[in-house]
Design a protein around this motif. Sequence first.
Motif, PDB file in Angstrom:
ATOM      1  N   VAL A  65      -6.172   7.468   4.492  1.00 43.04           N
ATOM      2  CA  VAL A  65      -7.488   7.280   3.883  1.00 43.04           C
ATOM      3  C   VAL A  65      -7.896   8.614   3.263  1.00 43.04           C
ATOM      4  CG1 VAL A  65      -8.196   5.469   5.509  1.00 43.04           C
ATOM      5  CG2 VAL A  65      -8.747   7.853   6.008  1.00 43.04           C
TER       6      VAL A  65
ATOM      7  N   VAL B  16      -5.487  -1.427   0.583  1.00 48.97           N
ATOM      8  CA  VAL B  16      -5.695  -2.176   1.830  1.00 48.97           C
ATOM      9  C   VAL B  16      -7.103  -2.753   1.872  1.00 48.97           C
ATOM     10  CG1 VAL B  16      -5.771  -2.015   4.348  1.00 48.97           C
ATOM     11  CG2 VAL B  16      -3.967  -0.819   3.083  1.00 48.97           C
ATOM     12  N   ARG B  17      -8.098  -1.956   1.522  1.00 49.20           N
ATOM     13  CA  ARG B  17      -9.490  -2.430   1.548  1.00 49.20           C
ATOM     14  C   ARG B  17      -9.694  -3.597   0.582  1.00 49.20           C
ATOM     15  NH1 ARG B  17     -10.368   0.008   6.180  1.00 49.20           N
ATOM     16  NH2 ARG B  17     -10.839   2.238   6.080  1.00 49.20           N
ATOM     17  N   SER B  18      -8.989  -3.580  -0.538  1.00 46.74           N
ATOM     18  CA  SER B  18      -9.170  -4.636  -1.531  1.00 46.74           C
ATOM     19  C   SER B  18      -8.567  -5.967  -1.085  1.00 46.74           C
ATOM     20  CB  SER B  18      -8.534  -4.219  -2.865  1.00 46.74           C
ATOM     21  OG  SER B  18      -7.114  -4.262  -2.804  1.00 46.74           O
TER      22      SER B  18
ATOM     23  N   ARG C  49     -10.085  -7.472   5.521  1.00 48.59           N
ATOM     24  CA  ARG C  49     -10.640  -6.650   6.609  1.00 48.59           C
ATOM     25  C   ARG C  49      -9.516  -6.246   7.558  1.00 48.59           C
ATOM     26  NH1 ARG C  49     -16.124  -6.791   7.163  1.00 48.59           N
ATOM     27  NH2 ARG C  49     -15.974  -6.426   9.410  1.00 48.59           N
ATOM     28  N   TYR C  50      -8.949  -5.116   7.278  1.00 46.97           N
ATOM     29  CA  TYR C  50      -7.854  -4.583   8.080  1.00 46.97           C
ATOM     30  C   TYR C  50      -8.252  -3.246   8.686  1.00 46.97           C
ATOM     31  CZ  TYR C  50      -4.883  -7.987   5.629  1.00 46.97           C
ATOM     32  OH  TYR C  50      -4.333  -9.132   5.121  1.00 46.97           O
TER      33      TYR C  50
ATOM     34  N   LYS D 278      -8.963  -0.244  14.070  1.00 48.16           N
ATOM     35  CA  LYS D 278      -8.106   0.913  13.809  1.00 48.16           C
ATOM     36  C   LYS D 278      -7.861   1.732  15.070  1.00 48.16           C
ATOM     37  CE  LYS D 278     -11.937   4.000  12.608  1.00 48.16           C
ATOM     38  NZ  LYS D 278     -12.559   4.823  11.552  1.00 48.16           N
TER      39      LYS D 278
ATOM     40  N   GLU E 224      -5.576   3.524   0.845  1.00 47.47           N
ATOM     41  CA  GLU E 224      -6.814   2.957   1.388  1.00 47.47           C
ATOM     42  C   GLU E 224      -7.417   1.921   0.439  1.00 47.47           C
ATOM     43  OE1 GLU E 224     -11.199   4.313   3.074  1.00 47.47           O
ATOM     44  OE2 GLU E 224      -9.960   5.772   2.005  1.00 47.47           O
ATOM     45  N   SER E 225      -7.452   2.237  -0.846  1.00 47.52           N
ATOM     46  CA  SER E 225      -8.065   1.327  -1.813  1.00 47.52           C
ATOM     47  C   SER E 225      -7.353  -0.010  -1.844  1.00 47.52           C
ATOM     48  CB  SER E 225      -8.057   1.953  -3.204  1.00 47.52           C
ATOM     49  OG  SER E 225      -8.849   3.110  -3.241  1.00 47.52           O
TER      50      SER E 225
ATOM     51  N   ILE F 253      -7.120   0.558   9.372  1.00 48.44           N
ATOM     52  CA  ILE F 253      -6.175   1.566   8.890  1.00 48.44           C
ATOM     53  C   ILE F 253      -6.213   2.749   9.854  1.00 48.44           C
ATOM     54  CG2 ILE F 253      -5.484   3.043   6.980  1.00 48.44           C
ATOM     55  CD1 ILE F 253      -7.189   1.308   5.133  1.00 48.44           C
TER      56      ILE F 253
ATOM     57  N   SER G 136       0.829  -1.212   0.000  1.00 51.53           N
ATOM     58  CA  SER G 136       0.000   0.000   0.000  1.00 51.53           C
ATOM     59  C   SER G 136       0.858   1.254   0.000  1.00 51.53           C
ATOM     60  CB  SER G 136      -0.963   0.002   1.186  1.00 51.53           C
ATOM     61  OG  SER G 136      -0.325   0.318   2.416  1.00 51.53           O
TER      62      SER G 136
END
Length: 274
Positions: free
Chosen positions: A192, A162-164, A167-168, A218, A159-160, A170, A137
Amino acid sequence: MGFRDRGIEIKTPEQIDLMRVAGRLVGETLELLRAAVRPGVTTLELDTLAETNIRDHGGIPSFKGYSHPPFPATICASVNHEVVHGIPGGRVLADGDVISIDCGAIVEGWHGDAAITVPVGEIADDVRELLRVTEESLWRGMAAARLGGRVCDISHAIESHVRSEGRYGILEDYTGHGIGTEMHMAPNVPNVGRRGRGPSIVEGLALAVEPMVTLGSKHTDLLEDEWTVATVDGSYAAHFEHTFTVTPVGTWVLTAVDGGEQRLAALGVPFGGR
């Protein structure tokens, strides 16, 4: 050197070259520490190694004595659920731990700042994946930066990605930052955000980008030492950081030993180093 957009420092090409000297020293120090991480080593031993290397090569540790209460060490050493700003000491690293090492150096008045998260021996598969996602990322964020773009283009890319990947968590309360004659400067670089927002990315702007990602929530707590930031739920965390700039030719990662050329090429991004 000039200032614009609410105190954002813009460097000349010659000043960026000086930042590269500081940045490369940070990168080389982190590689030295990466090789030294193993079960049985203490975080204080790593700190001593970092300070010796920085001073032996004409640098000054950025972190030592920083802020209030004054940070007492050369590196931040954050283990497992500690996300950032852990204070080195007598803690002995054990098989299965991960350690996030944040390092900064000043050379001739210019700062470099970078961080890595390193496995200690054999680690769990989900933790290893956390490290991979977080580091990737960071590179995706830097790859999204273009002259004429906006700082939050970087945030959106981080962000994109990590989200892809799952479930983490940030971290949103801690961000990247501008850097130059001081370690922390405007603008903030969130992890983000929406594309097209924030200050413009222009030639001479140097940024430290640093995603902080957890296996769980988070949310974090500040521990009693007034420095260490740890996850509320005890989940493992990862932290990767580089200082970089965008030149008219392409992107230049000032704290990567090779300037970032190999990783940028893999992402189809022109290399902007000299």
